[in-house]
Design a protein around this motif. Structure first.
Motif, PDB file in Angstrom:
ATOM      1  N   GLU A 135      38.369  25.766  24.674  1.00 35.63           N
ATOM      2  CA  GLU A 135      38.697  25.668  23.245  1.00 35.63           C
ATOM      3  C   GLU A 135      37.930  26.675  22.402  1.00 35.63           C
ATOM      4  O   GLU A 135      38.458  27.213  21.434  1.00 35.63           O
ATOM      5  N   GLU A 136      36.658  26.894  22.777  1.00 34.80           N
ATOM      6  CA  GLU A 136      35.800  27.735  21.927  1.00 34.80           C
ATOM      7  C   GLU A 136      36.010  29.230  22.158  1.00 34.80           C
ATOM      8  O   GLU A 136      35.663  30.034  21.293  1.00 34.80           O
ATOM      9  N   ARG A 138      34.474  31.444  23.846  1.00 35.70           N
ATOM     10  CA  ARG A 138      33.297  32.306  23.707  1.00 35.70           C
ATOM     11  C   ARG A 138      32.949  33.047  24.982  1.00 35.70           C
ATOM     12  O   ARG A 138      32.064  33.888  24.980  1.00 35.70           O
ATOM     13  N   THR A 139      33.611  32.719  26.102  1.00 33.69           N
ATOM     14  CA  THR A 139      33.353  33.419  27.367  1.00 33.69           C
ATOM     15  C   THR A 139      34.583  34.266  27.725  1.00 33.69           C
ATOM     16  O   THR A 139      35.701  33.963  27.311  1.00 33.69           O
ATOM     17  N   PRO A 140      34.374  35.325  28.522  1.00 37.37           N
ATOM     18  CA  PRO A 140      35.526  36.136  28.963  1.00 37.37           C
ATOM     19  C   PRO A 140      36.553  35.286  29.711  1.00 37.37           C
ATOM     20  O   PRO A 140      37.764  35.491  29.567  1.00 37.37           O
ATOM     21  N   GLU A 141      36.073  34.307  30.495  1.00 35.78           N
ATOM     22  CA  GLU A 141      36.990  33.453  31.254  1.00 35.78           C
ATOM     23  C   GLU A 141      37.861  32.623  30.319  1.00 35.78           C
ATOM     24  O   GLU A 141      39.054  32.468  30.537  1.00 35.78           O
ATOM     25  N   ALA A 142      37.244  32.071  29.270  1.00 38.67           N
ATOM     26  CA  ALA A 142      38.009  31.247  28.329  1.00 38.67           C
ATOM     27  C   ALA A 142      39.014  32.107  27.568  1.00 38.67           C
ATOM     28  O   ALA A 142      40.146  31.678  27.309  1.00 38.67           O
ATOM     29  N   ARG A 143      38.620  33.327  27.213  1.00 39.17           N
ATOM     30  CA  ARG A 143      39.556  34.193  26.491  1.00 39.17           C
ATOM     31  C   ARG A 143      40.738  34.586  27.375  1.00 39.17           C
ATOM     32  O   ARG A 143      41.887  34.609  26.917  1.00 39.17           O
ATOM     33  N   PHE A 144      40.462  34.842  28.665  1.00 38.63           N
ATOM     34  CA  PHE A 144      41.572  35.200  29.553  1.00 38.63           C
ATOM     35  C   PHE A 144      42.465  33.981  29.805  1.00 38.63           C
ATOM     36  O   PHE A 144      43.699  34.092  29.823  1.00 38.63           O
ATOM     37  N   ALA A 145      41.846  32.824  29.970  1.00 39.54           N
ATOM     38  CA  ALA A 145      42.630  31.590  30.176  1.00 39.54           C
ATOM     39  C   ALA A 145      43.559  31.359  28.993  1.00 39.54           C
ATOM     40  O   ALA A 145      44.734  31.015  29.152  1.00 39.54           O
TER      41      ALA A 145
END
Lengths: 217, 217
Positions: A135-136, A138-145
């Motif tokens: 949701e946040e 803030r990590t490259p993984e979260a942005r790619f997801a």
């Protein structure tokens, strides 16, 4: 949201920590019943959240090479497997439904407390942290997801010859705005998304240009 | 199996390697239409392969602590995300359908050649290797993935009050035999599976004891 747990219909003959984990894993079966706005490419019916989550879990390793920042692929897969779980209690919020979007965060936070709270405390923290990370962004993984989460329904829209692009009030510019997350994580996938929108505009699968207000991304 | 690809209905305005990858990712949408024998816990309809694969991808990290050998959890999740893809062309083979099981391997090998062959050559090899690994069960990850693959429909059978346990000719001993993979990868999950079978026998959700021939595991 106050319904009894599925497992209460047929209590398991297994107790303790494992019994608690299995009760959670039975409860999440409900994700298969949460319908999304998108229509499948393979047949003419709406997609559900479990199918969507699986699709993302396969898209991530196939498309990981296009991430602009280095990502841990296994971790990114975990994020997408977990990212929609709260919709079991909060429901799906279609991207072009601005009314439902107003209290989405509130509904989803309450759902997360309830759902992850079914797990033993250590795992409740672990899975809640995965959802928070997604949701946040803030990590490259979260942005790619998130980029992959936005790309998938647009592939389905292409295959449907419009799909949710044809929602009243939506124009090509609204779609461009709501899919900006894709280019923020991957310039190559962002470019592909723009090619889809341009093609859709040309084919009449989305209203042209700048009518209406793009609204928040 | 000789049908045109889904993407041929609406060719993408994206070519090269990424176009090939997206064509594969659209084709796999078909997994959402492959019905399994199991009924969902949440509503009364059959589960499909995409939902099942997603469920396993969540069960693996929740239950990984019960693996008897150390496993790489991220890798095990990849195995379960990919493990049923060949059924897009080969169809599902229910565990208690001995007739369909006779030519299952042959059908699935042909399907694997066709499906993974849609990817660029390097990824075709990578994803084919994941599927082979799952099928061969020579790694701890593949053995644990197989155990979870066997456990999930049995949780659904429990919630259905019988489900595929009530297939004609199936007895508690047949179920014990066909679920042996679980205990081979995890003694704790093997014990839980035995508790489910004993409970099901007591509740009349599976024919008792040793009638019939357990057949191959």
């Amino acid at each position: 949201m106050d319904e009894p747990l599925l497992v209460e219909r047929r209590p398991l003959p297994i107790d303790g920590r494992l019994g608690q984990q299995l009760a959670f894993l039975i409860e999440v079966d409900r994700l298969k019943t949460v319908l999304r706005a998108s229509t499948l490419a393979a047949v003419d019916r709406r997609e559900n959240d479990a199918e969507h989550s699986w699709h993302l879990a396969l898209m991530v390793p196939v498309l990981a090479e296009y991430a602009d920042e280095p990502i841990d692929v296994g971790h990114t897969i975990r994020l997408v497997v977990v990212h929609d779980l709260v919709e079991i209690y909060a429901g799906d919020t279609p991207i072009y439904d601005d009314k439902l979007r107003t209290d989405q965060a509130e509904r989803e936070l309450a759902a997360a407390d309830k759902l992850f709270g079914l797990l033993p405390a250590d795992q409740a923290r672990e899975f809640r942290a995965l959802w928070d990370e997604f949701e946040e962004r803030r990590t490259p993984e979260a942005r790619f997801a998130k980029a992959i989460d936005r790309l998938e329904p647009n592939l389905l829209n292409w295959m449907a010859g419009g799909g949710t692009w044809l929602t009243p009030g939506v124009t090509a510019d609204v779609v461009r705005s709501r899919t900006e997350h894709i280019g923020q994580a991957s310039s190559a996938l962002g470019e592909a998304m723009r090619a889809l929108i341009t093609g859709a505009e040309r084919n009449g699968w989305v209203a042209a240009g700048q009518q209406g207000d793009p609204g928040p991304a």
